[in-house]
Design a protein around this motif. Structure first.
Motif, short mmCIF file in Angstrom:
data_model
loop_
_atom_site.label_atom_id
_atom_site.label_comp_id
_atom_site.label_asym_id
_atom_site.label_seq_id
_atom_site.Cartn_x
_atom_site.Cartn_y
_atom_site.Cartn_z
N PHE A 21 0.77 6.33 -3.01
CA PHE A 21 -0.03 5.33 -2.30
C PHE A 21 -1.30 5.00 -3.07
CE2 PHE A 21 -2.86 3.68 0.96
CZ PHE A 21 -2.02 2.86 1.69
N SER A 91 4.90 7.21 5.58
CA SER A 91 5.10 7.19 4.12
C SER A 91 6.48 6.63 3.77
CB SER A 91 4.95 8.60 3.56
OG SER A 91 5.87 9.50 4.17
N ARG A 93 8.28 4.47 5.58
CA ARG A 93 8.32 3.03 5.86
C ARG A 93 7.53 2.25 4.81
NH1 ARG A 93 6.39 0.92 9.97
NH2 ARG A 93 5.02 2.49 10.87
N TRP A 94 6.41 2.86 4.34
CA TRP A 94 5.64 2.19 3.28
C TRP A 94 6.46 2.11 1.99
CZ3 TRP A 94 4.06 4.51 -1.34
CH2 TRP A 94 3.22 3.71 -2.15
N ASP A 99 5.37 -2.85 6.80
CA ASP A 99 3.94 -2.87 7.10
C ASP A 99 3.55 -1.65 7.94
OD1 ASP A 99 3.62 -5.24 5.75
OD2 ASP A 99 3.94 -6.47 7.55
N ILE A 100 2.36 -1.14 7.67
CA ILE A 100 1.81 0.00 8.43
C ILE A 100 0.47 -0.42 9.00
CG2 ILE A 100 1.09 2.41 8.33
CD1 ILE A 100 2.79 2.70 5.82
N THR A 106 -2.58 5.50 7.71
CA THR A 106 -3.10 5.03 6.42
C THR A 106 -4.21 5.93 5.90
OG1 THR A 106 -4.57 3.53 7.64
CG2 THR A 106 -2.48 2.63 6.86
#
Length: 621
Positions: A21, A91, A93-94, A99-100, A106
């Motif tokens: 990330f 994590s 899904r990202w 979208d988060i 986050t």
């Protein structure tokens, strides 16, 4: 928490997600220790942390700030409930491009917040690593917030008056042995009496004196200056030590006790509106500490318009009270100050009134601010005064004290009266009231030394030399000779005649008393012989004396008055294993009877007795 501990308590897949990330390259085949080393280098970098915090979304910033206010550790369930929950699959899904929503997920992926299990309570906690905790930016109100040096139409300040009012409260409770309510508070009658006794201040005609008294009473209970014994409020010996502190230390004790108080809820003390229905809000202590950090960041000695202060709160920390304002759940009705309005929602009501209560309530009472008033006697500005500099930590208590320092001298007059100024040091006033009688309370309080007041002081543990030494140390002029002679004379008279409880043994004639005294076992348990037929007995020897008298062949009679106070010697029984098993079988039979039988009402007691018998049987094995 230490960053190494945060990384050690986080699964490897989450650590790799943090690295991905934040664009941190992790070579293939890197071990867990290698992964830790790479992440520590990035996550502990001050410039990187400052950049990440600067780029945070508004919700992320508020969550991070709340964690900072709570010293970097909040139970996971509490924080997740307030801020809309967490996403354990964020994590993944990202990674797949979904979208988060900004928030707890986050913040965890950015490496600013970690979710760890606390070994002490077994719960998940959100924590800030030490590098983030140490590099959180401070508050810096802009220059536009200040009004300048122009003073308002009128000013109101409490100075150190709260210390005198604490003393009045303590003296009242000590004098009347007040019984608290079931919730530990004071009754309305006691509050009304105290409202008439405490100081009244100009410009506070409509002030909520009951909220003020509850505030100082809560401090006395929380600080263990008061305790409940035998259902009565009693002053602890700790109070005598507390009053010896300086005024600044006492005010700081009050401030920090209030700041960390989990049980005091200012929101419930606001009298301007009535809550019809409410939604989620932050804990009272969290909202209070956030507000105090913001208010304490303003420059001392400069007037701050309330409109500018409220606008600064709105722009920087609008969710310090309600994380997610919801018009569907919050309904408030105004009951004073303006026409009744129902269904009032939005930031401008609960948050505004909470800030105003902080200012016109605890901060004013503690003397930390001076409250500016307009021509209609409504608050319109505040100023952090010299006392506030100490309370907010802007000035060390070791530095020079402000001009509001309490007086440390008194005046002793030949007519046995003592004059004590209103701003006298609390320890001096406390000592004076210990051996005097209050004649008149006011800017200069008058106390009288009398025979009865000296006797009361001696009963409280004082001595004549200590009283005289105290008067000589705090009096502006030498103690008048007639006053000193009176105190010494009254002290000599105290205790020359003594009354005390005693248990009296009485015989029918002198010969019987002599016969009892001839027995060593009986004679050792008597104290003093009074006349030919009477002797005193120590209460602790009563049961043993009765046993010896009965052993000698006599049948003593105990008076009705003594029977009401007497605790007979405990009776010991020998219980064999066979008897215990028999009792247990009988109890089981009683329990198994019809539910309408006589044993049904006492089934819980029977089970308790049966359990005790089983434990006895285990010890007999």
């Amino acid at each position: 928490m230490n960053l190494v501990s945060c990384l050690a308590g986080t699964p490897v897949k989450d650590l790799r997600a943090i690295a991905a990330f934040n664009g941190i390259e992790i070579p293939a085949g890197t071990s867990r220790n290698g992964l830790h080393s790479i992440l520590i280098g990035r996550l502990s970098d001050r410039d990187w942390i400052a950049l990440q915090i600067d780029k945070l979304d508004f919700t992320e910033r508020e969550i991070l700030y709340q964690l900072f206010i709570e010293n970097g550790d909040i139970p996971g369930e509490r924080l997740a409930n307030i801020w809309g929950g967490d996403d354990s699959e964020a994590s993944s899904r990202w990674f797949w491009g979904q979208d988060i929503s900004p928030g707890l997920p986050t913040l965890r992926m950015k490496g600013l917040v970690f979710l760890l299990q606390d070994m002490s309570d077994g719960q998940d906690h959100y924590v800030l690593p030490d590098p983030v905790l140490e590099n959180m930016p401070g508050e810096s109100p802009p220059e536009s917030v200040y009004r300048g040096s122009a003073a308002p139409y009128n000013c109101l300040t409490w100075s150190t008056s709260i210390l005198s009012d604490i003393f009045i409260l303590i003296r009242y409770l000590e004098e009347y042995k007040v019984r608290p309510l079931k919730d530990g508070g004071l009754s309305k009658r006691d509050l009304r009496i105290l409202v008439d006794r405490i100081s009244r201040y100009d410009g506070c005609v409509n002030h909520d004196w009951y909220a003020y008294l509850r505030f100082i009473y809560r401090f006395c209970r929380k600080s263990m200056l008061l305790k409940v014994r035998h259902n009565r409020l009693q002053v602890e010996t700790r109070f005598a030590q507390w009053v010896k502190k300086g005024s600044i230390e006492q005010l700081m004790d009050l401030y920090h006790s209030w700041l960390e108080d989990d049980g005091y809820d200012e929101f419930r003390n606001i009298s301007d509106f009535r809550i019809l229905s409410a939604g989620l809000r932050n804990p009272a202590r969290t909202a209070r500490k956030t507000a105090m950090r913001i208010i304490g960041s303003f420059q001392p000695g400069r007037w701050i318009p309330l409109n500018g202060l409220l606008e600064y709160f709105r722009q920087t920390h609008p969710r310090f009270l309600r994380p997610m304002p919801d018009d569907r759940h919050w309904r408030v009705q105004m009951v004073s100050g303006m026409a009744d309005r129902e269904n009032v929602t939005g930031w401008d009501l609960p948050e505004t009134h909470m800030i105003l209560f902080y200012i016109s309530g605890p901060l004013l009472w503690l003397g930390a601010i001076t409250l500016g008033m307009d021509q209609s006697d409504n608050p319109d500005s505040i100023l952090i005064n010299p006392l506030g500099e100490y309370i907010f930590g802007k000035r060390s208590p070791d530095t020079e004290l402000p001009e509001t320092v309490a007086a440390n001298t008194i005046i002793i007059q030949p007519d046995h009266e003592i004059l004590v100024p209103e701003n006298a040091v609390l320890s001096i006033r406390y000592m004076v009231e210990t051996f005097t009688e209050l004649v008149l309370s006011g800017p200069i309080s008058r106390y009288r030394i009398s025979r009865n007041s000296i006797a009361g002081g001696l009963l409280r543990g004082l001595t004549v030399p200590r009283i005289l030494d105290f008067l000589q140390s705090v009096s502006i002029s030498p103690v008048p000779q007639n006053v000193q002679a009176s105190i010494e004379f009254w002290g000599e008279q105290h205790g020359r005649v003594m009354l005390k409880h005693a248990i009296l043994l009485e015989t029918q004639d002198a010969y019987l008393m002599k016969e009892l005294l001839m027995r060593p076992a009986i004679r050792r348990k008597l104290q003093d012989q009074i006349g030919a037929t009477h002797a005193t007995v120590h209460a602790g020897n009563l049961n043993a004396l009765l046993k010896e008298i009965k052993k000698a062949g006599y049948m003593p009679r105990i008076s009705t008055e003594l029977m009401l106070q007497w605790e007979p010697a405990p009776i010991s029984l020998q219980l064999t294993r066979e008897t215990a098993e028999s009792l247990l079988r009988n109890l089981e039979t009683m329990k198994s009877n019809d539910s309408t039988g006589p044993a049904a009402d006492n089934i819980s007691e029977l089970e308790t007795i049966a359990g005790q018998l089983r434990k006895i049987l285990e010890t007999l094995e």
